[in-house]
Design a protein around this motif. Sequence first.
Motif, PDB file in Angstrom:
ATOM      1  N   PRO A   7       0.815  -1.229   0.000  1.00 57.03           N
ATOM      2  CA  PRO A   7       0.000   0.000   0.000  1.00 57.03           C
ATOM      3  C   PRO A   7       0.842   1.269   0.000  1.00 57.03           C
ATOM      4  O   PRO A   7       0.500   2.254  -0.663  1.00 57.03           O
ATOM      5  CB  PRO A   7      -0.823  -0.126   1.287  1.00 57.03           C
ATOM      6  N   THR A   8       1.944   1.256   0.732  1.00 55.61           N
ATOM      7  CA  THR A   8       2.799   2.453   0.795  1.00 55.61           C
ATOM      8  C   THR A   8       3.410   2.757  -0.572  1.00 55.61           C
ATOM      9  O   THR A   8       3.458   3.914  -1.004  1.00 55.61           O
ATOM     10  CB  THR A   8       3.917   2.253   1.830  1.00 55.61           C
ATOM     11  N   ILE A   9       3.869   1.702  -1.252  1.00 55.88           N
ATOM     12  CA  ILE A   9       4.432   1.899  -2.587  1.00 55.88           C
ATOM     13  C   ILE A   9       3.382   2.434  -3.553  1.00 55.88           C
ATOM     14  O   ILE A   9       3.648   3.364  -4.338  1.00 55.88           O
ATOM     15  CB  ILE A   9       5.030   0.581  -3.120  1.00 55.88           C
ATOM     16  N   LEU A  10       2.174   1.878  -3.491  1.00 56.62           N
ATOM     17  CA  LEU A  10       1.107   2.319  -4.399  1.00 56.62           C
ATOM     18  C   LEU A  10       0.744   3.779  -4.155  1.00 56.62           C
ATOM     19  O   LEU A  10       0.574   4.555  -5.108  1.00 56.62           O
ATOM     20  CB  LEU A  10      -0.123   1.432  -4.224  1.00 56.62           C
ATOM     21  N   VAL A  11       0.625   4.176  -2.878  1.00 56.40           N
ATOM     22  CA  VAL A  11       0.288   5.572  -2.571  1.00 56.40           C
ATOM     23  C   VAL A  11       1.418   6.500  -3.004  1.00 56.40           C
ATOM     24  O   VAL A  11       1.180   7.584  -3.554  1.00 56.40           O
ATOM     25  CB  VAL A  11      -0.011   5.731  -1.063  1.00 56.40           C
ATOM     26  N   ALA A  12       2.667   6.072  -2.785  1.00 58.10           N
ATOM     27  CA  ALA A  12       3.809   6.900  -3.184  1.00 58.10           C
ATOM     28  C   ALA A  12       3.843   7.089  -4.698  1.00 58.10           C
ATOM     29  O   ALA A  12       4.097   8.197  -5.196  1.00 58.10           O
ATOM     30  CB  ALA A  12       5.108   6.259  -2.694  1.00 58.10           C
ATOM     31  N   ILE A  13       3.575   6.016  -5.438  1.00 64.12           N
ATOM     32  CA  ILE A  13       3.569   6.115  -6.904  1.00 64.12           C
ATOM     33  C   ILE A  13       2.451   7.037  -7.371  1.00 64.12           C
ATOM     34  O   ILE A  13       2.649   7.886  -8.254  1.00 64.12           O
ATOM     35  CB  ILE A  13       3.420   4.718  -7.537  1.00 64.12           C
ATOM     36  N   ALA A 187      -2.571  15.145  -4.747  1.00 62.23           N
ATOM     37  CA  ALA A 187      -1.437  14.412  -4.185  1.00 62.23           C
ATOM     38  C   ALA A 187      -1.393  14.576  -2.669  1.00 62.23           C
ATOM     39  O   ALA A 187      -1.175  13.600  -1.933  1.00 62.23           O
ATOM     40  CB  ALA A 187      -0.135  14.908  -4.814  1.00 62.23           C
ATOM     41  N   ALA A 188      -1.606  15.814  -2.196  1.00 66.96           N
ATOM     42  CA  ALA A 188      -1.584  16.061  -0.754  1.00 66.96           C
ATOM     43  C   ALA A 188      -2.716  15.306  -0.043  1.00 66.96           C
ATOM     44  O   ALA A 188      -2.515  14.729   1.032  1.00 66.96           O
ATOM     45  CB  ALA A 188      -1.692  17.564  -0.484  1.00 66.96           C
ATOM     46  N   ILE A 189      -3.897  15.309  -0.666  1.00 64.63           N
ATOM     47  CA  ILE A 189      -5.036  14.605  -0.062  1.00 64.63           C
ATOM     48  C   ILE A 189      -4.754  13.109   0.037  1.00 64.63           C
ATOM     49  O   ILE A 189      -5.062  12.471   1.055  1.00 64.63           O
ATOM     50  CB  ILE A 189      -6.311  14.868  -0.891  1.00 64.63           C
ATOM     51  N   ALA A 190      -4.171  12.543  -1.023  1.00 59.17           N
ATOM     52  CA  ALA A 190      -3.858  11.114  -1.011  1.00 59.17           C
ATOM     53  C   ALA A 190      -2.904  10.776   0.124  1.00 59.17           C
ATOM     54  O   ALA A 190      -3.089   9.779   0.841  1.00 59.17           O
ATOM     55  CB  ALA A 190      -3.261  10.697  -2.354  1.00 59.17           C
ATOM     56  N   VAL A 191      -1.873  11.607   0.320  1.00 55.14           N
ATOM     57  CA  VAL A 191      -0.899  11.361   1.386  1.00 55.14           C
ATOM     58  C   VAL A 191      -1.555  11.513   2.760  1.00 55.14           C
ATOM     59  O   VAL A 191      -1.329  10.695   3.672  1.00 55.14           O
ATOM     60  CB  VAL A 191       0.302  12.308   1.244  1.00 55.14           C
TER      61      VAL A 191
END
Length: 210
Positions: A7-13, A187-191
């Motif tokens: 999940p962390t990799i997917l959100v970062a991408i 991008a900010a909202i996703a993070v």
Amino acid sequence: MRLPLIPTILVAIAAAAMIALGVWQLHRGAEKDALLVRLAANRTRPAMAFPAIPVGDDLLFRRASAFCLSVTGWTTQSGRDASGKSGWRKIALCRTGAEGPGFSVQLGIGSDPNANPPWRGGTVNGYISYAPNAAPLIVSMLGAAGPKTLMLVADTPAKGLRANAGPDPAAVPNNHLAYAVQWFIFAAIAVVIYAIALRRRGLAASRLAE
């Protein structure tokens, strides 16, 4: 607490992709500013024949003429006349020969969206503008819409119609800064959402460990 790998990799991408799209829109905004300068100059350039392949941006607002052999259809769009009054833009789809894409010409502004003028073709003089475009907003934000189709806006309105508004470079949208800000916000909202989810996951794990 260890971060979940996948999940962390997917959100970062996803966040990186949205930031890259925002930066790309900023570059597109600079290109659009340069284009608007060229378009403003087009109004003073000599008249030309309407282009055989009516797509692109560089000829916008240039004076042009074309000959419509016959009308093959009509399109009606909301718009304003030369005095700023609202109405319906009457756009004829013209045939120019046995082959070829033909062209569109905006013949004036009417009051009735269901009534087309009795115009059957002939020589048209005017300026080049964008034809109506129904591309969704997300397509524009992604830059996937491709070159816009051009049409001719007639100087003299057809019988029963009001005069078209003149060429106005200020009417060309330059929304790239707004699109860039939107991508950065996404991008900010996703993070932030992912950080909240991780926090809740950690709290839940702590309660189970008690």
